[in-house]
Motif scaffolding. Structure first.
Motif, PDB file in Angstrom:
ATOM      1  N   HIS A 226      45.919 -27.500  60.914  1.00 12.51           N
ATOM      2  CA  HIS A 226      46.961 -27.690  59.909  1.00 12.51           C
ATOM      3  C   HIS A 226      47.011 -26.526  58.935  1.00 12.51           C
ATOM      4  O   HIS A 226      46.009 -25.837  58.700  1.00 12.51           O
ATOM      5  CB  HIS A 226      46.741 -28.990  59.124  1.00 12.51           C
ATOM      6  N   VAL A 227      48.199 -26.332  58.371  1.00 12.52           N
ATOM      7  CA  VAL A 227      48.413 -25.445  57.241  1.00 12.52           C
ATOM      8  C   VAL A 227      48.584 -26.320  56.010  1.00 12.52           C
ATOM      9  O   VAL A 227      49.296 -27.328  56.059  1.00 12.52           O
ATOM     10  CB  VAL A 227      49.656 -24.560  57.456  1.00 12.52           C
ATOM     11  N   ALA A 228      47.944 -25.957  54.919  1.00 13.84           N
ATOM     12  CA  ALA A 228      47.965 -26.807  53.723  1.00 13.84           C
ATOM     13  C   ALA A 228      48.518 -26.039  52.532  1.00 13.84           C
ATOM     14  O   ALA A 228      48.273 -24.844  52.373  1.00 13.84           O
ATOM     15  CB  ALA A 228      46.565 -27.313  53.406  1.00 13.84           C
ATOM     16  N   LEU A 229      49.290 -26.744  51.707  1.00 11.99           N
ATOM     17  CA  LEU A 229      49.724 -26.194  50.423  1.00 11.99           C
ATOM     18  C   LEU A 229      50.061 -27.342  49.482  1.00 11.99           C
ATOM     19  O   LEU A 229      50.632 -28.349  49.902  1.00 11.99           O
ATOM     20  CB  LEU A 229      50.900 -25.244  50.565  1.00 11.99           C
ATOM     21  N   GLY A 230      49.676 -27.179  48.228  1.00  6.41           N
ATOM     22  CA  GLY A 230      49.928 -28.208  47.222  1.00  6.41           C
ATOM     23  C   GLY A 230      49.145 -27.901  45.955  1.00  6.41           C
ATOM     24  O   GLY A 230      48.099 -27.247  45.997  1.00  6.41           O
TER      25      GLY A 230
ATOM     26  N   CYS B  91      51.122 -31.346  52.937  1.00  4.27           N
ATOM     27  CA  CYS B  91      51.945 -31.011  51.781  1.00  4.27           C
ATOM     28  C   CYS B  91      52.014 -32.209  50.837  1.00  4.27           C
ATOM     29  O   CYS B  91      51.606 -33.320  51.205  1.00  4.27           O
ATOM     30  CB  CYS B  91      53.348 -30.590  52.220  1.00  4.27           C
ATOM     31  N   PRO B  92      52.535 -32.048  49.636  1.00  3.88           N
ATOM     32  CA  PRO B  92      52.669 -33.178  48.701  1.00  3.88           C
ATOM     33  C   PRO B  92      53.593 -34.263  49.249  1.00  3.88           C
ATOM     34  O   PRO B  92      54.541 -33.979  49.995  1.00  3.88           O
ATOM     35  CB  PRO B  92      53.259 -32.529  47.441  1.00  3.88           C
ATOM     36  N   ALA B  93      53.350 -35.494  48.869  1.00  6.43           N
ATOM     37  CA  ALA B  93      54.151 -36.615  49.352  1.00  6.43           C
ATOM     38  C   ALA B  93      55.609 -36.471  48.957  1.00  6.43           C
ATOM     39  O   ALA B  93      56.513 -36.836  49.721  1.00  6.43           O
ATOM     40  CB  ALA B  93      53.577 -37.932  48.820  1.00  6.43           C
ATOM     41  N   ALA B  94      55.867 -35.928  47.757  1.00  2.22           N
ATOM     42  CA  ALA B  94      57.244 -35.792  47.285  1.00  2.22           C
ATOM     43  C   ALA B  94      58.055 -34.833  48.128  1.00  2.22           C
ATOM     44  O   ALA B  94      59.289 -34.829  48.051  1.00  2.22           O
ATOM     45  CB  ALA B  94      57.248 -35.341  45.825  1.00  2.22           C
ATOM     46  N   GLN B  95      57.396 -34.007  48.940  1.00  3.46           N
ATOM     47  CA  GLN B  95      58.104 -33.012  49.732  1.00  3.46           C
ATOM     48  C   GLN B  95      57.946 -33.230  51.233  1.00  3.46           C
ATOM     49  O   GLN B  95      58.277 -32.354  52.027  1.00  3.46           O
ATOM     50  CB  GLN B  95      57.617 -31.604  49.355  1.00  3.46           C
ATOM     51  N   GLY B  96      57.491 -34.420  51.604  1.00  2.00           N
ATOM     52  CA  GLY B  96      57.387 -34.720  53.020  1.00  2.00           C
ATOM     53  C   GLY B  96      58.737 -34.719  53.712  1.00  2.00           C
ATOM     54  O   GLY B  96      58.872 -34.259  54.851  1.00  2.00           O
ATOM     55  N   GLY B  97      59.777 -35.233  53.019  1.00  4.87           N
ATOM     56  CA  GLY B  97      61.113 -35.231  53.600  1.00  4.87           C
ATOM     57  C   GLY B  97      61.666 -33.841  53.790  1.00  4.87           C
ATOM     58  O   GLY B  97      62.486 -33.591  54.676  1.00  4.87           O
ATOM     59  N   GLU B  98      61.239 -32.913  52.960  1.00  4.10           N
ATOM     60  CA  GLU B  98      61.639 -31.510  53.104  1.00  4.10           C
ATOM     61  C   GLU B  98      60.979 -30.887  54.327  1.00  4.10           C
ATOM     62  O   GLU B  98      61.623 -30.216  55.142  1.00  4.10           O
ATOM     63  CB  GLU B  98      61.254 -30.759  51.839  1.00  4.10           C
TER      64      GLU B  98
ATOM     65  N   ASP C 128      43.397 -35.391  38.025  1.00  8.07           N
ATOM     66  CA  ASP C 128      42.954 -36.686  38.538  1.00  8.07           C
ATOM     67  C   ASP C 128      43.040 -36.775  40.054  1.00  8.07           C
ATOM     68  O   ASP C 128      42.868 -37.857  40.624  1.00  8.07           O
ATOM     69  CB  ASP C 128      43.770 -37.815  37.906  1.00  8.07           C
ATOM     70  N   GLY C 129      43.327 -35.660  40.729  1.00  4.53           N
ATOM     71  CA  GLY C 129      43.326 -35.650  42.184  1.00  4.53           C
ATOM     72  C   GLY C 129      44.673 -35.855  42.837  1.00  4.53           C
ATOM     73  O   GLY C 129      44.770 -35.825  44.064  1.00  4.53           O
ATOM     74  N   ARG C 130      45.726 -36.064  42.048  1.00  3.63           N
ATOM     75  CA  ARG C 130      47.054 -36.183  42.640  1.00  3.63           C
ATOM     76  C   ARG C 130      47.539 -34.827  43.140  1.00  3.63           C
ATOM     77  O   ARG C 130      47.169 -33.783  42.619  1.00  3.63           O
ATOM     78  CB  ARG C 130      48.034 -36.771  41.635  1.00  3.63           C
ATOM     79  N   ILE C 131      48.405 -34.856  44.155  1.00  2.00           N
ATOM     80  CA  ILE C 131      48.933 -33.631  44.757  1.00  2.00           C
ATOM     81  C   ILE C 131      50.375 -33.480  44.316  1.00  2.00           C
ATOM     82  O   ILE C 131      51.233 -34.316  44.638  1.00  2.00           O
ATOM     83  CB  ILE C 131      48.825 -33.684  46.296  1.00  2.00           C
ATOM     84  N   ASN C 132      50.665 -32.421  43.569  1.00 10.40           N
ATOM     85  CA  ASN C 132      51.975 -32.200  42.977  1.00 10.40           C
ATOM     86  C   ASN C 132      52.833 -31.260  43.823  1.00 10.40           C
ATOM     87  O   ASN C 132      52.317 -30.440  44.584  1.00 10.40           O
ATOM     88  CB  ASN C 132      51.819 -31.618  41.570  1.00 10.40           C
ATOM     89  N   PRO C 133      54.160 -31.366  43.686  1.00 16.39           N
ATOM     90  CA  PRO C 133      55.066 -30.510  44.464  1.00 16.39           C
ATOM     91  C   PRO C 133      54.889 -29.025  44.132  1.00 16.39           C
ATOM     92  O   PRO C 133      54.526 -28.653  43.017  1.00 16.39           O
ATOM     93  CB  PRO C 133      56.463 -31.000  44.061  1.00 16.39           C
TER      94      PRO C 133
END
Length: 509
Positions: free
Chosen positions: A103-107, A137-144, A112-117
């Motif tokens: 995998h390639v990772a970015l975030g 990737c961050p959850a907020a950008q999964g649709g992207e 507190d450990g949350r993953i931001n866009p």
């Protein structure tokens, strides 16, 4: 042992692989990040440390070195937080090392450990897909990210969910591709009373993708007309939507990670600086010119822009791209835009009205319009006067024809161009040419007028002192006029109307 995971860096919309390597060795406890990291990357050690503490993990009392390879590539942005944290947890034995190799990772991490866009998820996903890798990737950008084909996407909300998924105690669902809402509030052309000649010019501009300049006194409706142009344009094709969305993703302006479906409309204020308009700055971000790619760039109060800022538009208007040169980088962004500009005839705005014009007329108008160079004027296909609207026009009922009716004619003209220009050009990078983009022999083949039209054009070119660029732009506009009338050939009346939109250049000459 060295733990590693892949991530990316961005050079414009181009994606470059970055290898995140983490090693913990004996020595004085330290946390070092090397590899030409900027301040945001250097500060990641504090965010990573706090995020791991939120998971109940503490760093080992060792010398921890994070290397971002290649070391000679500048690393910018906060998206390195997540890959550094994952590689560090693999080095600590919290995660299996082989779980990160696919995998390639970015975030960006919160304390507190949350993953931001972060910016650039869409081009990163497309790059990972091309390399046969997955993406974290961050959850907020999964649709992207889901718009990339054939890719495994992990889009956790926090580090806990990601660790549980890797260990098999939780399963993260694959995100679904997100698309921007279709219902947009584009103003309707039927709301404008009068200004029939300006509406005609707006229709021609939409049909052929021509640049347009509107000149008129304050309150004549120039801005209202420009704001209604997007409602006349055809929707983005899938390839165009992906290209535009990638630029907005890199800029960090892709709302909620949703792919754009409407053509951009950008209207920067006349106080905008050169980097904000064409791109640049410390991180060479895309400017308004690139954010309007495949859409409309509206410059209101054109002479009020700084001279250097306006002159910087000349090359991108010809090439369809912006090249930003820096000492350590050379970045290119696409910038194929339709320029629409508006201006007053003079500083007071009432040059043609003796009752309210200032005592300096006509000199004030000449000085005001001289703020715009001749070469920039020459690159604008359509010049139209927008007179003041009378009270009698405002009392009239709304026009029967609105944006929907004009858009139908524009779509038919665009379809004719697409069929003809694909047959002639074969498309550029899979894209059909509009009339405004025709050049060279293809322009001669598609837009050659009849004998009467050619004679008129040659005579007018001599009298109006048209440049070679102006001559060709008249042909392009004439070809669009023929397409709007469903004519196979360009006739004398098409050339005559096209020449009428160059009269401002004639007056300047």
């Amino acid at each position: 042992m060295v733990a590693r995971i892949g991530t990316v860096a961005f050079q414009g919309v181009e994606v470059v692989d970055v290898d995140v390597q983490v090693q913990a060795t004996s020595g004085m406890p330290r946390f070092l990040v090397v590899g030409l990291a900027d301040k945001a990357v250097g500060e990641s050690r504090e965010r990573v440390t706090s995020a791991l503490t939120a998971l109940g993990l503490s760093l080992p009392p060792k010398r921890i070195v994070v290397n971002l390879a290649p070391a000679d590539l500048v690393k910018e942005g906060s998206h390195y937080d997540l890959p550094i944290a994952l590689a560090l947890m693999a080095e600590m034995g919290v995660l299996p090392a082989d779980a990160l190799s696919t995998h390639v990772a970015l975030g960006e991490l919160s304390l507190d450990g949350r993953i931001n866009p972060v910016a650039g998820v869409l081009p990163a996903a497309i790059h990972a897909s091309a390399c046969g890798l997955g993406l974290i990737c961050p959850a907020a950008q999964g649709g992207e990210a889901a718009w990339a084909p054939d890719i495994d996407i992990l889009a956790p909300r926090d580090l806990v969910a990601l660790v549980n998924h890797i260990k098999g105690t939780q399963v993260l669902a694959q995100p679904e591709a997100a698309l921007a809402e279709s219902g947009t509030s584009i103003p309707d052309l039927a709301e404008i009373k009068g200004q029939e000649s300006a509406k005609r010019a707006l229709e021609i501009a939409a049909a052929g993708n021509h640049n347009l300049l509107m000149t008129g006194p304050p309150g004549s409706g120039k801005s209202m007309l420009a704001q209604r142009l997007p409602g006349l344009l055809p929707p983005l094709s899938p390839a165009e939507a992906l290209e535009v969305s990638m630029i907005h993703s890199v800029a960090g302006t892709l709302e909620e990670g949703k792919l754009l479906r409407h053509r951009p409309f950008r209207d920067p204020h006349h106080s905008a600086s050169l980097p904000s308009l064409v791109g640049g700055g410390h991180r060479a971000k895309p400017g308004e010119l690139s954010l309007a790619h495949h859409g409309v760039l509206f410059l209101d109060e054109l002479p009020e822009f700084a001279r250097a800022t306006l002159e910087s538009l000349r090359q991108p208007m010809e090439t369809g791209r912006v090249s930003i040169a820096r000492a350590n980088a050379h970045v290119t962004y696409p910038a194929r835009v339709q320029l629409v500009a508006a201006m007053n005839p003079c500083r007071c705005g009432h040059l043609d009205d003796p009752a309210v014009a200032c005592s300096k007329a006509p000199r004030c108008g000449q000085d005001y319009q001289a703020r715009i160079s001749g070469p920039l004027f020459d690159r604008i296909d359509l010049h139209v006067d927008v007179p003041a609207v009378s009270a009698a026009d405002l009392a009239l009922p709304p026009p029967a024809e609105g944006s929907a009716e004009v858009a139908v004619r524009v779509a038919r003209a665009r379809e004719r161009q697409a069929a003809r220009n694909v047959a002639v050009e074969g498309g550029i990078e899979g894209r059909s040419l509009t009339n405004a983009e025709l050049d060279g022999q293809h322009l001669e083949n598609c837009a050659a007028p009849d004998n009467e039209g050619r004679s008129l054009l040659q005579e007018a070119a001599n009298r109006m002192k048209l440049s070679a660029r102006g001559y060709h732009r008249v042909l392009r506009v004439a070809r669009t006029l023929a397409d709007l009338e469903d004519c196979d050939g360009v006739r004398r009346l098409h050339v005559a109307e096209a020449l009428g939109y160059r009269r401002m250049m004639a007056a300047m000459a």
